[in-house]
Write an enzyme that holds these catalytic residues in place. Structure first.
Site, PDB file in Angstrom:
ATOM      1  N   ASN A 272      -4.766  -2.209  -0.761  1.00 55.93           N
ATOM      2  CA  ASN A 272      -3.275  -2.497  -1.114  1.00 55.93           C
ATOM      3  C   ASN A 272      -2.577  -1.252  -1.400  1.00 55.93           C
ATOM      4  OD1 ASN A 272      -4.657  -1.946  -3.662  1.00 55.93           O
ATOM      5  ND2 ASN A 272      -3.630  -3.509  -4.788  1.00 55.93           N
ATOM      6  N   HIS A 273      -1.352  -1.384  -1.268  1.00 59.26           N
ATOM      7  CA  HIS A 273      -0.371  -0.278  -1.540  1.00 59.26           C
ATOM      8  C   HIS A 273       0.674  -0.366  -2.766  1.00 59.26           C
ATOM      9  CE1 HIS A 273       0.754   3.520   0.060  1.00 59.26           C
ATOM     10  NE2 HIS A 273       1.270   3.436   1.280  1.00 59.26           N
ATOM     11  N   LEU A 274       0.355   0.594  -3.622  1.00 54.55           N
ATOM     12  CA  LEU A 274       1.457   0.204  -4.659  1.00 54.55           C
ATOM     13  C   LEU A 274       2.488   1.371  -4.843  1.00 54.55           C
ATOM     14  CD1 LEU A 274      -1.189  -0.337  -7.542  1.00 54.55           C
ATOM     15  CD2 LEU A 274      -0.034  -1.909  -5.945  1.00 54.55           C
TER      16      LEU A 274
END
Length: 245
Positions: A59-61
């Site tokens: 996932n990419h925050l």
């Protein structure tokens, strides 16, 4: 596993293998730099296959996700990175570290072949299937990781980040000094390898299976860590990007 996909290597020999020296020898220095800023805790590293090809799907925050994956993954990983990051003084460093540039706005056969070459030789590729930094909830998963899994049979290991961006901050910000960062490696998913030519239906079916698996692993990671994700990033005008849209 490597033997089952080595026949693909002749298809990608025109693309050189990304550099590896800094990838292997610079990780300890990068890890030390990240640890000066954040308190990083790893979970589930035993789930990562010790050898053979592997796809890390994260996932990419925020901007820190790539460096944390590069520094702390149990194996050196060639991370697919937007081509814009290779413009300017950072570009030579990223290339020397074996990262793979991707044109996010057009079909990019060079990036695909680079990934296939890395996987065909039994190494690791990292990809952010959401495509952009956001809330990290994996609401959308693009087909790239599913295609690579179909093409190679490489297991896909979910990587779930918590704490790499603070709530209410912009997507290019880093967390405050001393912030706690948790990285959870989920259960690998193996997609049955499909010979070329692979159809859109095959890719879409694999994408849907991968998306559901990632969501389950994200839910498990939230329970394991007791943490939540930071919500949508802040826009340049001070409101959340989700609200701005």
């Amino acid at each position: 596993m490597t033997n089952t996909i080595s026949s693909q290597l002749h298809l990608v020999r025109s693309v050189p293998h990304p550099p590896t020296w800094l990838l292997y020898h610079g990780r300890s220095r990068l890890r030390a730099l990240v640890q000066r800023r954040c308190d990083v805790t790893l979970h589930g590293t035993v789930r990562v296959p010790a050898e053979g090809p592997v796809l890390f799907a994260a996932n990419h925050l925020g901007v820190l996700d790539g460096p944390v994956l590069a520094a702390f993954a149990p194996r050196p990983v060639h991370i697919v990175t937007k081509a814009e990051m290779f413009v300017g003084p950072l570009g030579p460093l990223l290339r020397a570290a074996g990262q793979i540039p991707l044109d996010r706005f057009h079909y990019d056969p060079g990036a695909i072949k680079s990934c296939l070459r890395v996987l065909s030789e039994g190494h690791a590729v990292g990809i952010f299937p959401e495509g952009v930094r956001g809330d990290g909830e994996l609401r959308t998963v693009r087909p790239g990781a599913a295609y690579l899994a179909l093409a190679t049979g490489a297991p896909v290991v979910p990587v779930l980040f918590f704490g790499t961006r603070a709530p209410g901050r912009g997507r290019s910000t880093v967390p405050a000094a001393g912030a706690a960062v948790d990285v959870v490696y989920g259960e690998p998913l193996v997609v049955s390898r499909a010979p070329w030519p692979r159809t859109r239906t095959q890719v879409e079916n694999a994408r849907a299976v991968l998306h559901a698996h990632l969501l389950r692993q994200l839910a498990d990671a939230k329970r394991l860590t007791g943490r939540s994700l930071p919500g949508p990033p802040r826009s340049r005008h001070g409101s959340s990007e989700e609200q701005a849209r």
